[in-house]
Design an enzyme around this catalytic site. Structure first.
Site, PDB file in Angstrom:
ATOM      1  N   CYS A 130       0.809  -1.227   0.000  1.00  0.00           N
ATOM      2  CA  CYS A 130       0.000   0.000   0.000  1.00  0.00           C
ATOM      3  C   CYS A 130       0.837   1.269   0.000  1.00  0.00           C
ATOM      4  O   CYS A 130       0.489   2.257  -0.646  1.00  0.00           O
ATOM      5  CB  CYS A 130      -0.989  -0.004   1.168  1.00  0.00           C
ATOM      6  SG  CYS A 130      -0.245  -0.182   2.789  1.00  0.00           S
ATOM      7  N   ASP A 346      -7.533   5.822  -1.782  1.00  0.00           N
ATOM      8  CA  ASP A 346      -7.264   4.598  -1.033  1.00  0.00           C
ATOM      9  C   ASP A 346      -6.704   3.521  -1.955  1.00  0.00           C
ATOM     10  O   ASP A 346      -7.347   3.139  -2.925  1.00  0.00           O
ATOM     11  CB  ASP A 346      -8.575   4.125  -0.401  1.00  0.00           C
ATOM     12  CG  ASP A 346      -8.383   3.014   0.612  1.00  0.00           C
ATOM     13  OD1 ASP A 346      -7.277   2.458   0.672  1.00  0.00           O
ATOM     14  OD2 ASP A 346      -9.344   2.700   1.338  1.00  0.00           O
ATOM     15  N   HIS A 348      -6.199   0.409  -1.056  1.00  0.00           N
ATOM     16  CA  HIS A 348      -6.570  -0.916  -0.544  1.00  0.00           C
ATOM     17  C   HIS A 348      -7.755  -1.517  -1.298  1.00  0.00           C
ATOM     18  O   HIS A 348      -8.759  -1.914  -0.701  1.00  0.00           O
ATOM     19  CB  HIS A 348      -6.888  -0.821   0.942  1.00  0.00           C
ATOM     20  CG  HIS A 348      -5.776  -0.294   1.767  1.00  0.00           C
ATOM     21  ND1 HIS A 348      -5.637   1.049   2.079  1.00  0.00           N
ATOM     22  CD2 HIS A 348      -4.718  -0.906   2.336  1.00  0.00           C
ATOM     23  CE1 HIS A 348      -4.561   1.226   2.805  1.00  0.00           C
ATOM     24  NE2 HIS A 348      -3.981   0.047   2.985  1.00  0.00           N
TER      25      HIS A 348
END
Length: 459
Positions: A130, A346, A348
């Site tokens: 990430c 994001d 993820h």
């Protein structure tokens, strides 16, 4: 993005009348990469590999505890600030411009199904990559400023846009507004699409630089390879400071960007002489554009409240290209704020890899459909802040405006400083392994950091 996709740190829903749901920028059908026709055996093998990747992704989701995505709420009475620009969402013109600006940023997430990383069998970075992905997004934002015209946006006029709210008309004379009415807006967006066509090749080229293949200069394969010199390997967690140095090496090794360099601050200090030596080209009397990355740690386990105002001030600057940071489970790319909440992209969300060698490869999965917010109180203090200066004049302006923003934390220790001269490394000094230096007024103090997750200066 699929509404059920995982997302970290979203705040809970609100029932206030002045709040509105996020909106869908792109059609969900366009989010998946196109698949070429293959034989039955090849298809079965691909299906088995895909199932394995999905199981790995599902296991990582359980292991790291990512919650299901919740909808963010945006106030119509409070402006949204995003990388130097402010948007009044109660006006249709500003809402439309915010949509286009947000969705134009490159969204780089976990991928699955790419070629195995060197030295291992991993074909996905789900669960560990990430920070590398947020680092890619930070660099990508700098590249868009470097290569695209000012205020360039990616045209989404050919996609359906969901907007079922009552909107107030934008007052005349405010600029950057779209014409009212569905037909007028459609005509203007179509014109914008035509004007954007000359830049589409550049846009695709930038996207291809971040592709999940060994040849891509800023792809996951090359970044992992560069991380080996820092003791990292595929499957490890990469901290924001290490990622900053990996990005510096990646840009320095790329033949595609001869007019751009990356400078990484040392000990929370930007040494002006070092930047000058890096950017000046005496033979041509020119100045190379520069991305400045500043790794910092804004407090202990939690963000020091004194720095929240300073973070807001930095995100209000046009020279700021974002902030990366987060704990091992939740690294995000922060690009703006509304009130007491940060706006972020994001990483993820695990998507299938895209074959960028294919002509007119799909771009939709590289652009985020949904803006997301989280409370400042949930921001991890381990960060790397990015800035971009196109010219020497821009760099001098950057120093001035950033110093003004940093002055808001003067009652504590500044987040970082600009200093004349060179760093101790440039003048021949050496630094013991696992030791960093903290500037406390007029003294420099040694602190052992060998057991920490990353090499941050603790303010």
């Amino acid at each position: 993005m699929n509404p059920s996709a995982p997302s970290a740190h979203s705040e809970g829903p609100s029932s206030a009348d002045d709040l509105m749901d996020d909106w869908l920028f792109l059609s969900s059908e366009s989010a998946e990469p196109q698949v070429l026709e293959v034989s039955r055996d090849e298809q079965e093998a691909e299906d088995r590999g895909r199932l394995k990747s999905k199981l790995v992704s599902a296991w990582n989701s359980v292991k790291y505890g990512w919650p299901l995505k919740q909808k963010s709420k945006f106030s119509k009475t409070s402006p949204v600030t995003m990388l130097g620009k402010s948007y009044e969402l109660k006006y249709q013109g500003d809402r439309e411009f915010f949509r286009r600006s947000f969705t134009s940023m490159l969204w780089l997430t976990y991928r699955r199904g790419f070629a195995p990383l060197a030295g291992c069998s991993l074909t996905t970075d789900s669960g560990w990559g990430c920070v590398l992905r947020t680092g890619q997004m930070l660099l990508a934002q700098g590249l868009l400023l470097h290569l695209m015209p000012p205020d360039w946006t990616w045209s989404v006029s050919h996609h359906a846009v969901k907007d079922d709210m009552d909107l107030k008309s934008r007052p005349a004379g405010r600029g950057q507004s779209f014409q009212e009415g569905p037909h007028n807006r459609s005509r203007k967006l179509s014109l914008g699409s035509l004007l954007d066509r000359p830049m589409e090749a550049t846009h695709r080229r930038v996207v291809s630089w971040f592709a999940d293949r060994p040849e891509a200069p800023f792809g996951i394969h090359h970044l992992v390879e560069l991380g080996k010199s820092s003791g990292k390997k595929a499957g490890d967690w990469y901290g924001p400071s290490i990622v900053a140095h990996i990005l510096r090496k990646a840009v320095a090794a790329s033949a595609d960007l001869p007019t751009l360099v990356v400078y990484v601050a040392q000990d929370c200090t930007v040494y002006l002489e070092d930047v000058k030596r890096l950017c000046e080209r005496p033979s041509t009397h020119s100045w190379t554009s520069v991305i400045i990355l500043v790794p910092v740690r804004l407090g202990g386990q939690d963000l020091n409240p004194a720095y929240i105002t300073c973070v807001k001030k930095l995100l209000m600057l046009k020279c700021c290209i974002g902030i990366i940071g987060g704990k091992p489970k939740h690294s995000l790319f922060f690009v703006g704020f509304q009130g007491d909440h940060l706006l972020y992209l994001d990483p993820h969300y695990c998507q299938l890899t895209v074959d960028v060698k294919k002509e007119n490869f799909p771009l939709e999965s590289f652009h985020c459909n949904y803006p997301r917010k989280m409370s400042f109180s949930r921001m991890d203090p381990s960060c790397t802040i990015g800035f971009y200066a196109k010219s020497q004049k821009d760099f001098k302006s950057l120093c001035t405006v950033v110093n003004e923003a940093l002055s808001t934390s003067a009652d504590t220790y500044p987040m970082f400083i600009f200093a004349e001269g060179q760093s101790h490394e440039q003048v021949g000094g050496t630094r013991p392994t696992g030791v960093t230096y903290i500037q406390r007024k007029n003294e420099r103090k040694r602190v052992d950091t060998s057991s920490s997750l990353d090499e941050f200066v603790l303010l």
